[in-house]
Structure formats: structure tokens, C-alpha cells
Enzyme design. Structure first.
Site, PDB file in Angstrom:
ATOM      1  N   THR A   1       1.559   6.922   0.387  1.00 24.69           N
ATOM      2  CA  THR A   1       0.616   5.859   0.031  1.00 24.69           C
ATOM      3  C   THR A   1       0.626   5.579  -1.470  1.00 24.69           C
ATOM      4  O   THR A   1       0.997   6.455  -2.266  1.00 24.69           O
ATOM      5  CB  THR A   1      -0.814   6.274   0.441  1.00 24.69           C
ATOM      6  OG1 THR A   1      -1.693   5.159   0.311  1.00 24.69           O
ATOM      7  CG2 THR A   1      -1.353   7.403  -0.399  1.00 24.69           C
TER       8      THR A   1
ATOM      9  N   ARG B   1      -6.758   9.007 -10.272  1.00 21.71           N
ATOM     10  CA  ARG B   1      -7.368   9.290  -8.962  1.00 21.71           C
ATOM     11  C   ARG B   1      -6.296   9.687  -7.940  1.00 21.71           C
ATOM     12  O   ARG B   1      -5.243   9.080  -7.843  1.00 21.71           O
ATOM     13  CB  ARG B   1      -8.118   8.058  -8.482  1.00 21.71           C
ATOM     14  CG  ARG B   1      -8.862   8.252  -7.143  1.00 21.71           C
ATOM     15  CD  ARG B   1      -8.043   7.778  -5.959  1.00 21.71           C
ATOM     16  NE  ARG B   1      -8.821   7.792  -4.717  1.00 21.71           N
ATOM     17  CZ  ARG B   1      -8.290   7.560  -3.518  1.00 21.71           C
ATOM     18  NH1 ARG B   1      -7.015   7.291  -3.394  1.00 21.71           N
ATOM     19  NH2 ARG B   1      -9.032   7.589  -2.446  1.00 21.71           N
ATOM     20  N   VAL B   2      -6.607  10.726  -7.172  1.00 21.53           N
ATOM     21  CA  VAL B   2      -5.746  11.165  -6.076  1.00 21.53           C
ATOM     22  C   VAL B   2      -6.588  11.160  -4.808  1.00 21.53           C
ATOM     23  O   VAL B   2      -7.743  11.604  -4.833  1.00 21.53           O
ATOM     24  CB  VAL B   2      -5.185  12.582  -6.352  1.00 21.53           C
ATOM     25  CG1 VAL B   2      -4.481  13.138  -5.123  1.00 21.53           C
ATOM     26  CG2 VAL B   2      -4.244  12.551  -7.549  1.00 21.53           C
ATOM     27  N   GLY B   3      -6.036  10.669  -3.718  1.00 20.48           N
ATOM     28  CA  GLY B   3      -6.784  10.621  -2.461  1.00 20.48           C
ATOM     29  C   GLY B   3      -6.463  11.790  -1.554  1.00 20.48           C
ATOM     30  O   GLY B   3      -6.023  12.860  -1.998  1.00 20.48           O
ATOM     31  N   ASP B   4      -6.672  11.582  -0.277  1.00 15.80           N
ATOM     32  CA  ASP B   4      -6.451  12.638   0.713  1.00 15.80           C
ATOM     33  C   ASP B   4      -4.990  12.798   1.099  1.00 15.80           C
ATOM     34  O   ASP B   4      -4.566  13.861   1.555  1.00 15.80           O
ATOM     35  CB  ASP B   4      -7.222  12.308   2.001  1.00 15.80           C
ATOM     36  CG  ASP B   4      -6.734  10.983   2.606  1.00 15.80           C
ATOM     37  OD1 ASP B   4      -6.651   9.992   1.856  1.00 15.80           O
ATOM     38  OD2 ASP B   4      -6.412  10.957   3.811  1.00 15.80           O
TER      39      ASP B   4
ATOM     40  N   THR C   1      -2.484   3.539   4.248  1.00 14.63           N
ATOM     41  CA  THR C   1      -1.519   4.636   4.175  1.00 14.63           C
ATOM     42  C   THR C   1      -0.624   4.669   5.411  1.00 14.63           C
ATOM     43  O   THR C   1      -1.107   4.438   6.521  1.00 14.63           O
ATOM     44  CB  THR C   1      -2.271   5.982   4.098  1.00 14.63           C
ATOM     45  OG1 THR C   1      -2.941   6.023   2.850  1.00 14.63           O
ATOM     46  CG2 THR C   1      -1.354   7.170   4.244  1.00 14.63           C
TER      47      THR C   1
ATOM     48  N   GLY D   1     -10.022   8.178   1.213  1.00 13.68           N
ATOM     49  CA  GLY D   1      -9.565   9.555   1.080  1.00 13.68           C
ATOM     50  C   GLY D   1     -10.662  10.526   0.701  1.00 13.68           C
ATOM     51  O   GLY D   1     -10.655  11.681   1.133  1.00 13.68           O
TER      52      GLY D   1
ATOM     53  N   SER E   1       0.807  -1.219   0.000  1.00 14.03           N
ATOM     54  CA  SER E   1       0.000   0.000   0.000  1.00 14.03           C
ATOM     55  C   SER E   1       0.840   1.268   0.000  1.00 14.03           C
ATOM     56  O   SER E   1       0.302   2.367   0.063  1.00 14.03           O
ATOM     57  CB  SER E   1      -0.908   0.003   1.232  1.00 14.03           C
ATOM     58  OG  SER E   1      -0.111  -0.066   2.387  1.00 14.03           O
TER      59      SER E   1
ATOM     60  N   THR F   1      -5.941   7.920   7.528  1.00 16.25           N
ATOM     61  CA  THR F   1      -5.896   6.794   6.603  1.00 16.25           C
ATOM     62  C   THR F   1      -7.336   6.371   6.335  1.00 16.25           C
ATOM     63  O   THR F   1      -8.248   6.728   7.071  1.00 16.25           O
ATOM     64  CB  THR F   1      -5.063   5.623   7.173  1.00 16.25           C
ATOM     65  OG1 THR F   1      -4.998   4.570   6.205  1.00 16.25           O
ATOM     66  CG2 THR F   1      -5.650   5.075   8.452  1.00 16.25           C
ATOM     67  N   GLY F   2      -7.525   5.631   5.249  1.00 13.60           N
ATOM     68  CA  GLY F   2      -8.878   5.197   4.915  1.00 13.60           C
ATOM     69  C   GLY F   2      -9.367   5.830   3.632  1.00 13.60           C
ATOM     70  O   GLY F   2      -8.558   6.263   2.801  1.00 13.60           O
TER      71      GLY F   2
HETATM   72  N1  ASP Z   1      -6.201   7.479   2.314  1.00 16.91           N
HETATM   73  C1  ASP Z   1      -5.666   6.763   1.184  1.00 16.91           C
HETATM   74  C2  ASP Z   1      -6.350   7.186  -0.072  1.00 16.91           C
HETATM   75  O1  ASP Z   1      -7.546   7.430  -0.051  1.00 16.91           O
HETATM   76  C3  ASP Z   1      -5.808   5.306   1.277  1.00 16.91           C
HETATM   77  C4  ASP Z   1      -5.226   4.660   2.476  1.00 16.91           C
HETATM   78  O2  ASP Z   1      -5.389   5.117   3.591  1.00 16.91           O
HETATM   79  O3  ASP Z   1      -4.571   3.662   2.300  1.00 16.91           O
HETATM   80  O4  ASP Z   1      -5.699   7.212  -1.083  1.00 16.91           O
END
Ligand code: ASP
Length: 337
Positions: free
Chosen positions: A214, A224-227, A196, A250, A94, A247-248
């Protein structure tokens, strides 16, 4: 092996480490002592500096960060070098090398870093460079910008001496091939497809820094881009108040500007634990929230060195290294029904 599979196996690795001006030997703790440590350290620990916390079970990463801090290094160096341990760990699917790819088979990384002055740097959709967190630091220190994306971020990294390499390992390629058989694309995250690494540290001077790295949501849409690389969402540091990392899923963290929210709640007087819980409640209490389908977790530290962590679902954990003890602490969570 995935980090979440270690969740029940709290570990103690600090042995006779100098902590601030105190020498703490902890290798021979009894099981009762260990229980007592686990029960109290998430919220009520004596704030002995330095300290480091990270999302999930990453004792090698927190050990590296603590090594930097004990040697007199600053919190910024500690969180960068701690995150680098996981980026280089090909077994972790990850983060960094070995991260699971997007649905087209491309490994794309997001990372950011923030220092005690509120300076920050981030990279999004970075390909072929293992140490995304270090590229983010270079963006912070060597450019007038905060964020670089995609090919521009990669070119910048190469210009700074980072070697491009193939980040898709055989194991991650196999997992992707298996996923493709059904390829039911759902832009949601659950407890099985994310992890993450976010890390926060306070150095011997009492200064705070944080970092986050991450490969994002496995099999995400291309682009795609997360948080995680978004300052205020995946990470926020205010050296006067404290810091938080997420984490989680995003998308849910971005919609609530989660890490900034946690720090602001601490500014208003909440403890790190209370602030994490309030930020999770903002997500789950939204009208029509489908929180049962996804996970979000926060960890936080305040200027006093108190820490907290909280998630929507069970099995989120924080690794904490303080007072010579490097341990995994299971987080409390919302969805107990
Ligand atoms: N927060 C990350 C995302 O949404 C994913 C993760 O926590 O692994 O990209």
C-alpha cells in the site's frame, strides 16, 4: 479508474483453466449460474485448490497469482507476483507507482509478506521503489530481520538491484495539488481515500502464504505508517489454521491486532466469515467508537480453503480465483442502518 468504481461489475476471466486435477470451463456461464456462483462462493465454496483471494477488485492481480499456482508455483511466489501487478499499475492510486502521496507530496510505501513457515518480512516508509512487496520478501529471505524502514529499506533495496524511480505520477501530483487547496488534514480514512492490496493464496500442496502492499492513507502525516506492514495487524498467516489480510483505517486495525485476531478466531473454530465479522465487531463495539467515519475490511481463508470477507461499510469487495472463476465478490458489511 479506482477499484471501488468497479464494485458492481463482477468479472469472469478464467477460461478452461486446469484446477487441481479438474478441468473447468467457465467462459460461457449463464447469468443464473453467475448469480449462483456469487451467492455461494464467499463462504461455502468447495475447497478445490489452488485458490487466491485479494482485497478489492484486482482480477489482473489474482489472474497473475493463479497463473503462478497453476504452473506449480508456490503460494509465496503467487502472492508476491500478484501484488506486483497492482504495484506496477500506475492508474491505481493506492499502491506502488502512482500511489497518492503524504501531505508533503512524498509517496511512501508499506508492505509485508509471510510464508507457510511463519517467516515474514516487511518494509515501512519506503520511497522510490515500486515493488515494495518484493523488497519485503528480500528482507525476509536475505536478512536476519523482519522489518526495515525508510532510508535503510531503500538502501537495502538498491543493494539488491531494485532501481529507484519517481513514484509520484502526474495524476497523483494533480490530486495532491487539488487537496492542498483546502488541505483539511484529518487522520481518518473513509471509503474514498484508501485501497490496500492484500492477497492470500493456497497452492496445490495446500500451503498458505500472504502479502500486502500500500501507499497508505492519502495525504497522511509525513512518517505515518499504517497496519499494512505490521505482521499480525495488516496480515497474518498460520499454515495450520489459515490467513487474513486487512484494508481500511490502519490505526483501528493495529489497535485490535486485526489479522492475528481473525486467525486466532478461526483456530477457535470460527469460519473465515464468522472470524472476519467478529474482528469488525471488536472495532465497532468499542465504547465511543466513531466507526461511521472510517472503513475497515478483512478477507480470510482457512486451511480447508473456505473464505470470508466483511467490512464496516458497504462497497468493500474481495476478488477470488478458484475453480477457474476469477470474480469480484461484494462483501457483507456491518453498517446497514
Ligand atoms: N490500511 C492502509 C493504511 O492504513 C490503508 C488502506 O487500506 O488503503 O495505511
Amino acid at each position: 479508474m479506482k477499484r471501488r468504481h468497479f464494485i458492481k461489475n463482477a468479472s469472469l476471466t478464467g477460461v478452461g483453466l486446469a484446477v487441481g486435477s479438474t478441468l473447468v470451463g467457465c467462459a460461457e456461464k449463464t447469468s443464473e449460474e453467475k448469480k449462483a456462483t456469487a451467492a455461494t462462493s464467499s463462504t461455502h465454496s468447495k475447497a478445490t485448490l489452488p485458490l487466491v483471494i485479494a482485497t478489492w477488485h484486482v482480477i489482473d492481480a489474482t489472474a497473475k497469482a493463479m497463473e503462478v499456482l497453476q504452473a506449480g508455483g508456490n503460494a509465496l511466489d503467487a502472492v508476491e507476483q500478484g501484488c506486483m501487478v497492482e504495484e506496477a499499475n500506475e492508474k491505481g492510486q493506492s499502491v506502488g507507482k502512482g500511489g497518492l502521496p503524504d501531505r508533503d507530496g512524498n509517496v511512501t510505501l508499506d508492505a509485508c509478506i509471510m510464508d507457510k513457515h511463519g517467516n515474514c518480512g516487511s518494509v515501512v516508509y519506503l520511497q522510490s521503489i515500486t515493488h515494495a512487496v518484493s523488497v519485503a520478501r528480500k528482507v525476509m529471505e536475505d536478512t536476519p530481520h523482519v522489518m526495515l524502514a525508510g532510508e535503510g529499506a531503500k538502501q537495502f533495496a538498491v543493494s539488491k538491484g531494485f532501481e529507484p524511480e519517481d513514484l509520484l505520477t502526474e495524476a497523483s501530483k494533480d490530486a495532491w495539488e487539488k487537496w492542498k487547496v483546502e488541505a483539511k488534514y484529518k487522520p481518518i480514512i473513509n471509503i474514498e481515500n484508501h485501497d490496500t492490496i492484500g492477497m492470500l493464496a493456497i497452492d496445490k500442496n495446500g500451503d498458505i502464504s500472504g502479502a500486502c502492499t500500500t501507499s497508505g492513507l492519502a495525504y497522511k502525516m509525513g512518517g505515518r505508517v499504517g497496519d499494512s506492514p505490521i505482521i499480525g495487524s495488516g496480515l497474518f498467516v498460520d499454515n495450520e489454521i489459515g490467513a487474513c489480510v486487512a484494508t481500511g483505517l490502519g490505526e483501528e486495525v493495529v489497535k485490535t491486532v486485526g489479522s492475528f485476531l481473525v486467525v486466532e478466531l478461526m483456530r477457535q473454530g470460527k469460519s473465515p466469515q464468522e472470524a472476519c465479522e467478529e474482528a469488525i465487531s471488536r472495532i465497532v463495539n468499542k465504547p465511543n467508537s466513531n466507526y461511521k467515519d472510517f472503513q475497515v475490511g478483512y478477507i480470510a481463508v482457512n486451511k480447508k480453503g473456505e473464505t470470508g470477507s466483511y467490512s464496516i461499510h458497504q462497497w468493500f469487495s474481495m476478488t477470488k480465483f478458484q475453480n477457474g472463476v476469477n470474480e469480484q465478490i461484494q462483501s457483507d458489511y456491518f453498517n446497514k442502518a
